[in-house]
Design a protein around this motif. Structure first.
Motif, mmCIF file in Angstrom:
data_model
loop_
_atom_site.group_PDB
_atom_site.id
_atom_site.type_symbol
_atom_site.label_atom_id
_atom_site.label_comp_id
_atom_site.label_asym_id
_atom_site.label_seq_id
_atom_site.Cartn_x
_atom_site.Cartn_y
_atom_site.Cartn_z
ATOM 1 N N ILE A 20 0.865 -1.165 0.000
ATOM 2 C CA ILE A 20 0.000 0.000 0.000
ATOM 3 C C ILE A 20 0.906 1.220 0.000
ATOM 4 O O ILE A 20 1.740 1.394 0.890
ATOM 5 C CB ILE A 20 -0.979 0.026 1.183
ATOM 6 C CG1 ILE A 20 -1.792 1.325 1.162
ATOM 7 C CG2 ILE A 20 -0.290 -0.185 2.522
ATOM 8 C CD1 ILE A 20 -2.979 1.341 2.084
ATOM 9 N N GLY A 21 0.756 2.047 -1.040
ATOM 10 C CA GLY A 21 1.678 3.160 -1.200
ATOM 11 C C GLY A 21 3.094 2.646 -1.331
ATOM 12 O O GLY A 21 3.374 1.707 -2.075
ATOM 13 N N ARG A 22 3.987 3.220 -0.573
ATOM 14 C CA ARG A 22 5.392 2.807 -0.609
ATOM 15 C C ARG A 22 5.700 1.647 0.331
ATOM 16 O O ARG A 22 6.819 1.171 0.401
ATOM 17 C CB ARG A 22 6.280 3.995 -0.244
ATOM 18 C CG ARG A 22 6.202 4.387 1.221
ATOM 19 C CD ARG A 22 7.052 5.611 1.523
ATOM 20 N NE ARG A 22 6.499 6.802 0.927
ATOM 21 C CZ ARG A 22 7.240 7.773 0.390
ATOM 22 N NH1 ARG A 22 8.545 7.675 0.385
ATOM 23 N NH2 ARG A 22 6.668 8.834 -0.130
ATOM 24 N N TRP A 23 4.691 1.200 1.088
ATOM 25 C CA TRP A 23 4.937 0.270 2.193
ATOM 26 C C TRP A 23 4.597 -1.163 1.822
ATOM 27 O O TRP A 23 3.560 -1.436 1.215
ATOM 28 C CB TRP A 23 4.126 0.693 3.415
ATOM 29 C CG TRP A 23 4.427 2.088 3.837
ATOM 30 C CD1 TRP A 23 3.685 3.209 3.578
ATOM 31 C CD2 TRP A 23 5.579 2.528 4.554
ATOM 32 N NE1 TRP A 23 4.293 4.317 4.106
ATOM 33 C CE2 TRP A 23 5.458 3.930 4.711
ATOM 34 C CE3 TRP A 23 6.688 1.882 5.090
ATOM 35 C CZ2 TRP A 23 6.413 4.688 5.371
ATOM 36 C CZ3 TRP A 23 7.632 2.637 5.757
ATOM 37 C CH2 TRP A 23 7.494 4.014 5.895
ATOM 38 N N LEU A 49 10.807 9.567 4.642
ATOM 39 C CA LEU A 49 10.200 8.608 5.551
ATOM 40 C C LEU A 49 11.204 7.526 5.929
ATOM 41 O O LEU A 49 12.107 7.198 5.147
ATOM 42 C CB LEU A 49 8.956 7.994 4.906
ATOM 43 C CG LEU A 49 7.813 8.989 4.665
ATOM 44 C CD1 LEU A 49 6.663 8.328 3.931
ATOM 45 C CD2 LEU A 49 7.330 9.567 5.976
ATOM 46 N N PRO A 50 11.052 6.920 7.112
ATOM 47 C CA PRO A 50 12.038 5.948 7.606
ATOM 48 C C PRO A 50 11.978 4.641 6.824
ATOM 49 O O PRO A 50 11.006 4.359 6.116
ATOM 50 C CB PRO A 50 11.619 5.744 9.063
ATOM 51 C CG PRO A 50 10.163 6.029 9.065
ATOM 52 C CD PRO A 50 9.960 7.135 8.076
ATOM 53 N N PRO A 51 13.010 3.796 6.964
ATOM 54 C CA PRO A 51 13.026 2.521 6.236
ATOM 55 C C PRO A 51 12.006 1.517 6.740
ATOM 56 O O PRO A 51 11.604 0.615 6.011
ATOM 57 C CB PRO A 51 14.457 2.013 6.444
ATOM 58 C CG PRO A 51 14.934 2.712 7.684
ATOM 59 C CD PRO A 51 14.274 4.052 7.673
ATOM 60 N N THR A 52 11.584 1.647 7.999
ATOM 61 C CA THR A 52 10.578 0.743 8.551
ATOM 62 C C THR A 52 9.513 1.560 9.279
ATOM 63 O O THR A 52 9.754 2.698 9.685
ATOM 64 C CB THR A 52 11.195 -0.274 9.540
ATOM 65 O OG1 THR A 52 11.780 0.435 10.639
ATOM 66 C CG2 THR A 52 12.246 -1.132 8.850
ATOM 67 N N ALA A 53 8.352 0.948 9.449
ATOM 68 C CA ALA A 53 7.252 1.613 10.152
ATOM 69 C C ALA A 53 6.302 0.550 10.666
ATOM 70 O O ALA A 53 6.478 -0.654 10.422
ATOM 71 C CB ALA A 53 6.527 2.587 9.224
ATOM 72 N N VAL A 114 0.215 5.070 9.265
ATOM 73 C CA VAL A 114 1.634 4.727 9.175
ATOM 74 C C VAL A 114 2.333 5.388 10.363
ATOM 75 O O VAL A 114 2.505 6.604 10.413
ATOM 76 C CB VAL A 114 2.235 5.206 7.847
ATOM 77 C CG1 VAL A 114 3.703 4.778 7.757
ATOM 78 C CG2 VAL A 114 1.438 4.654 6.663
ATOM 79 N N LEU A 115 2.720 4.559 11.332
ATOM 80 C CA LEU A 115 3.263 5.042 12.608
ATOM 81 C C LEU A 115 4.738 4.694 12.741
ATOM 82 O O LEU A 115 5.233 3.755 12.106
ATOM 83 C CB LEU A 115 2.501 4.405 13.770
ATOM 84 C CG LEU A 115 0.978 4.561 13.747
ATOM 85 C CD1 LEU A 115 0.347 3.668 14.801
ATOM 86 C CD2 LEU A 115 0.584 6.015 13.965
ATOM 87 N N GLU A 116 5.431 5.441 13.601
ATOM 88 C CA GLU A 116 6.815 5.071 13.871
ATOM 89 C C GLU A 116 6.843 3.713 14.570
ATOM 90 O O GLU A 116 5.949 3.367 15.336
ATOM 91 C CB GLU A 116 7.513 6.133 14.700
ATOM 92 C CG GLU A 116 6.983 6.386 16.084
ATOM 93 C CD GLU A 116 7.780 7.441 16.838
ATOM 94 O OE1 GLU A 116 9.024 7.460 16.706
ATOM 95 O OE2 GLU A 116 7.169 8.246 17.552
ATOM 96 N N ARG A 117 7.872 2.950 14.270
ATOM 97 C CA ARG A 117 7.962 1.573 14.744
ATOM 98 C C ARG A 117 8.502 1.532 16.173
ATOM 99 O O ARG A 117 9.529 2.130 16.495
ATOM 100 C CB ARG A 117 8.894 0.787 13.811
ATOM 101 C CG ARG A 117 9.202 -0.639 14.246
ATOM 102 C CD ARG A 117 8.077 -1.591 13.941
ATOM 103 N NE ARG A 117 8.385 -2.919 14.438
ATOM 104 C CZ ARG A 117 9.032 -3.861 13.734
ATOM 105 N NH1 ARG A 117 9.436 -3.594 12.503
ATOM 106 N NH2 ARG A 117 9.259 -5.044 14.248
ATOM 107 N N ALA A 118 7.787 0.827 17.042
ATOM 108 C CA ALA A 118 8.233 0.608 18.416
ATOM 109 C C ALA A 118 8.782 -0.808 18.549
ATOM 110 O O ALA A 118 8.529 -1.673 17.708
ATOM 111 C CB ALA A 118 7.080 0.823 19.386
ATOM 112 N N GLU A 119 9.509 -1.035 19.621
ATOM 113 C CA GLU A 119 10.069 -2.361 19.872
ATOM 114 C C GLU A 119 9.096 -3.266 20.613
ATOM 115 O O GLU A 119 9.188 -4.482 20.536
ATOM 116 C CB GLU A 119 11.361 -2.239 20.678
ATOM 117 C CG GLU A 119 12.512 -1.658 19.898
ATOM 118 C CD GLU A 119 12.933 -2.553 18.732
ATOM 119 O OE1 GLU A 119 13.320 -3.710 18.961
ATOM 120 O OE2 GLU A 119 12.866 -2.078 17.581
ATOM 121 N N GLY A 120 8.172 -2.694 21.342
ATOM 122 C CA GLY A 120 7.213 -3.489 22.098
ATOM 123 C C GLY A 120 6.344 -2.574 22.936
ATOM 124 O O GLY A 120 6.355 -1.356 22.776
#
Length: 470
Positions: A20-23, A49-53, A114-120
């Protein structure tokens, strides 16, 4: 939001590798009753935009009309807050997308954050390590996020460990704002349900109006007290082996029939802080605002005192109906910046150009680029007195329905064909889904940007079948 149990269906099932889009969707991260979050890879590296999300899918296009109204309201709340507030302790949203995929009806129409990626999450940490050594420091950062939120005039409405995310560096972000509400004076209105163990007694059996439950910032203060007790001791502050037993204890406590008995394992420096958060009544809790609690929590945790929040700019005037209405919107992202001082350099917005009462379509995201505006329906954008010539060869990328609620036309449906008809693959959509899309009054948001509508029609509600065969 917690990880989906093995064998339990996700709220939105998205296959690995879906684009979806660039993701590009990767593995699932977590799932709740109304949304599923997936890891994602940016297929266009080198951009801003960051490499992961993390992609949060909300099924806003695949349920019954009543479910759709509710899900779109939840999406609207979360998108509006994340678009308007950028603060260090709130999860950041990079963009919003809408799935346009008639070949996959279970996904078609879904809202994607599309949110910033968290670790947990804090919930996962507590499952593995009850009463972790890092608990006091985490509590100070959680209170900092709460202070930022309240300072901007919002109530979270569902503060709990599952809605506290932990980043790669161990820092905290508050997340899941689909219950969040903006204050209107001393109150805000939120959907009529939340998590009982973190709900203050006065809201366990609340009076519910058509706008939802009336809540105050003190609801978050109570939730913070419960959360702090859980983080520091691994137990709830009120007795009971089940949620029902604990809520009964909370009601008895609020009536003065039971005393608050905090765990003996609670560090002394935190005991009075938590007791103040868990004061019996809203009035008692109101004397302990988030900023005051933040200073006490930082001192108790031995944390560095955070910077004083800047003074807010004066709020721009908005029509009372815009504040009051919770519309059945597919997406909403307010263009007026209320808390500009806490924003970093995010995207600019051009929705303010859309005149009242009109529906406006834009050639770029966030209300930017070229604009076409109509006060009524238009059966053909490329002919007549008001034309939108640029849509002949360019897609629409954002929309704002700056409508007049007195007309009773609460939605605007748009179509790839002229005269409010489907075109191409749209013909595979049954009933109301035959239209390309639909947006509610006062809703602003980005579209997938892969099609150019040719006509639009004002209708009563997006959940309805529009007149004219759609």
């Amino acid at each position: 939001m917690t990880a989906s149990a093995e064998g339990q269906p996700y709220a939105v099932a998205v296959p690995k590798g879906y684009r979806i889009g660039r993701w590009e969707v990767r593995e699932p991260l977590a799932s709740g009753a109304f949304a599923t979050v997936y890891a994602a890879r940016n297929t266009l590296p080198g951009t801003e935009l960051p490499p992961t999300a993390a992609l949060k899918f909300l099924p806003t296009g695949t349920r019954t009309p009543r479910q759709l109204h509710h899900l779109r309201e939840l999406a609207e709340r979360e998108v509006e807050l994340l678009e308007r507030l950028r603060a260090p302790r709130l999860i950041r949203m990079h963009e919003t997308l809408t799935v346009e995929d008639p070949d996959h009806p279970e996904l078609d129409g879904a809202t994607v954050l599309v949110l910033e990626r968290a670790e947990g999450s804090l919930d996962t940490l507590l499952d593995k390590t009850p009463a972790p050594a890092s608990g006091p420091a985490l509590l100070a950062e959680i209170c900092q996020g709460l202070s930022q939120l309240h300072h901007a005039g919002w109530v979270h409405g569902d503060l709990k460990p599952g809605n506290v995310l932990l980043m790669k560096d161990g820092s905290v972000r508050l997340a899941d704002f689909n219950m969040a509400a903006e204050l209107e004076g001393t109150h805000a209105y939120s959907p009529a349900f939340t998590t009982p163990d973190y709900t203050p007694p006065e809201l366990l059996w609340p009076e519910v109006s058509e706008r939802g439950t009336r809540i105050r910032p003190t609801a978050d203060i109570w939730a913070y007290g419960v959360l702090a007790h859980v983080v520091l001791t691994g137990t709830y502050p009120l007795p009971g082996a089940t949620t029902e037993a604990r809520t009964d204890a909370a009601m008895r406590y609020s009536r003065g029939a039971e005393e608050l008995r905090l765990s003996p394992r609670l560090p002394a420096v935190w005991r009075q802080i938590i007791a103040d958060c868990l004061s019996r009544t809203h009035q008692e809790r109101a004397t302990h605002d988030a900023l005051t609690l933040l200073r006490r929590a930082e001192e108790a945790a031995g944390a560095t005192r955070s910077a004083r929040l800047p003074r807010l700019r004066p709020r721009r005037w908005r029509r009372p109906a815009l504040v009051a209405a919770i519309t059945a919107a597919l997406l909403a992202a307010a263009g007026t910046v209320t808390y500009a001082n806490l924003r970093d350099e995010g995207p600019s917005y051009g929705y303010h150009r859309c005149p009242f009462p009109s529906v406006c379509f834009f050639s770029e995201q966030n209300g930017n680029g070229e604009m076409c505006a109509w006060e009524e329906s238009d059966p053909d954008w490329l002919s007549g007195s008001e034309t939108c010539a640029w849509t002949a060869d360019r897609p629409v990328k954002s929309i704002f329905y700056n409508g007049d609620e007195s007309t009773g036309m609460g939605g605007v449906a748009y179509y790839r064909g002229r005269d409010y008809t489907p075109l191409g693959t749209d013909i595979t959509r049954p009933n109301a889904r035959m239209r390309t899309g639909c947006t509610g009054q006062h809703a602003q948001g980005n579209l997938a940007g892969t099609y150019a509508p040719r006509s639009h029609q004002l209708i009563q509600h997006c959940g309805d079948v529009a007149p004219g065969g759609s």
